[in-house]
Design an enzyme around this catalytic site. Structure first.
Site, PDB file in Angstrom:
ATOM      1  N   TYR A 100       1.064   1.348  13.775  1.00 27.07           N
ATOM      2  CA  TYR A 100       1.608   2.283  12.796  1.00 27.07           C
ATOM      3  C   TYR A 100       1.516   3.688  13.374  1.00 27.07           C
ATOM      4  O   TYR A 100       0.448   4.090  13.828  1.00 27.07           O
ATOM      5  CB  TYR A 100       0.764   2.370  11.531  1.00 27.07           C
ATOM      6  CG  TYR A 100       0.271   1.156  10.836  1.00 27.07           C
ATOM      7  CD1 TYR A 100       0.629   0.938   9.505  1.00 27.07           C
ATOM      8  CD2 TYR A 100      -0.597   0.252  11.423  1.00 27.07           C
ATOM      9  CE1 TYR A 100       0.137  -0.144   8.804  1.00 27.07           C
ATOM     10  CE2 TYR A 100      -1.091  -0.831  10.732  1.00 27.07           C
ATOM     11  CZ  TYR A 100      -0.717  -1.020   9.417  1.00 27.07           C
ATOM     12  OH  TYR A 100      -1.212  -2.093   8.720  1.00 27.07           O
ATOM     13  N   LYS A 160       5.761   5.871   7.790  1.00 31.76           N
ATOM     14  CA  LYS A 160       5.204   4.985   8.808  1.00 31.76           C
ATOM     15  C   LYS A 160       6.307   4.452   9.709  1.00 31.76           C
ATOM     16  O   LYS A 160       7.311   3.931   9.234  1.00 31.76           O
ATOM     17  CB  LYS A 160       4.484   3.800   8.153  1.00 31.76           C
ATOM     18  CG  LYS A 160       3.287   4.184   7.312  1.00 31.76           C
ATOM     19  CD  LYS A 160       2.695   2.980   6.605  1.00 31.76           C
ATOM     20  CE  LYS A 160       1.533   3.380   5.723  1.00 31.76           C
ATOM     21  NZ  LYS A 160       1.015   2.236   4.960  1.00 31.76           N
ATOM     22  N   ASP A 181      -6.324  -6.131  -2.487  1.00 36.99           N
ATOM     23  CA  ASP A 181      -4.909  -6.520  -2.542  1.00 36.99           C
ATOM     24  C   ASP A 181      -4.662  -7.599  -3.602  1.00 36.99           C
ATOM     25  O   ASP A 181      -3.546  -7.757  -4.077  1.00 36.99           O
ATOM     26  CB  ASP A 181      -4.418  -7.002  -1.180  1.00 36.99           C
ATOM     27  CG  ASP A 181      -4.191  -5.867  -0.188  1.00 36.99           C
ATOM     28  OD1 ASP A 181      -4.270  -4.688  -0.588  1.00 36.99           O
ATOM     29  OD2 ASP A 181      -3.942  -6.160   1.002  1.00 36.99           O
ATOM     30  N   HIS A 214       0.814  -1.208   0.000  1.00 38.24           N
ATOM     31  CA  HIS A 214       0.000   0.000   0.000  1.00 38.24           C
ATOM     32  C   HIS A 214       0.853   1.265   0.000  1.00 38.24           C
ATOM     33  O   HIS A 214       1.947   1.280   0.542  1.00 38.24           O
ATOM     34  CB  HIS A 214      -0.894   0.026   1.245  1.00 38.24           C
ATOM     35  CG  HIS A 214      -1.782  -1.161   1.363  1.00 38.24           C
ATOM     36  ND1 HIS A 214      -2.118  -1.716   2.568  1.00 38.24           N
ATOM     37  CD2 HIS A 214      -2.411  -1.913   0.430  1.00 38.24           C
ATOM     38  CE1 HIS A 214      -2.923  -2.759   2.383  1.00 38.24           C
ATOM     39  NE2 HIS A 214      -3.105  -2.898   1.084  1.00 38.24           N
TER      40      HIS A 214
END
Length: 185
Positions: A130, A70, A166, A61
């Site tokens: 995250y 992140k 995905d 992603h």
């Protein structure tokens, strides 16, 4: 804190100090001055927690615009975590680096803005955190197919459990350069 540089400029593995005894342990997970000293100067604006089960693969992603840096870690369980350089014009475009993160090794993985991110779960369950430098923006969401042969990630699982989206993301080579983050040095 031990900082490990990777082959991708700016992508770091951190091993924070963990203070443990018979009662358990204490670990500092974020300190602005300490992380700025190792080059992470971005401001974090959103924290996320995900729960997954064995074999789940999330990714690859990214967002563009609104690219997210992140800082990721595992609270409980084990994952294989991956960063892929997708910055148009980067000398390491299309290259990846992976690291095992677990509740036992306490490692953190810094994925700067401009990289795609994904992970697969190696334990029965995982709690994954995250810290993000930009908010989730659905209109900016993008993805790359997890098993893109041009990237060649060596995922340590068989039979990945994937979300519907995905499963259908394109290969990196099929994404127009103007739809990707741009390399800046």
């Amino acid at each position: 804190m031990n900082v490990i540089e990777t082959k991708l400029d700016g992508v770091l593995i951190m091993e924070p100090k963990v203070f443990g005894d018979t009662r358990g342990f204490f670990q500092e997970t974020w300190s602005k001055p300490k992380y700025e000293a190792i080059g992470i100067k971005e401001e974090f604006v959103q924290d996320n927690l995900s729960y997954s089960t064995r074999g789940v693969l999330r990714g690859l992603h990214y967002q563009n615009p609104h690219s997210q840096g992140k800082l990721v870690s595992v609270v409980q369980g084990i994952v294989f975590d991956v960063a892929v350089d997708i910055r148009a014009g980067s000398p390491t475009f299309g290259q990846w680096v992976g690291v095992e993160l677990s509740g036992e090794n306490h490692r953190q993985f810094w994925i700067p803005p401009g990289f795609a991110h994904g992970f697969c779960v190696l334990s029965d369950t995982v709690y994954f955190t995250y810290k993000c430098t930009d908010v989730y923006t659905p209109a900016a969401e993008g993805g790359i197919i997890w098993n893109d042969p041009d990237i060649g990630i060596q995922w340590p699982i068989d039979g990945a459990v994937l979300s519907d989206k995905d499963q259908v993301y394109p290969r990196l080579r099929d994404i127009a350069a103007d739809k990707l983050p741009v390399y800046r040095r």
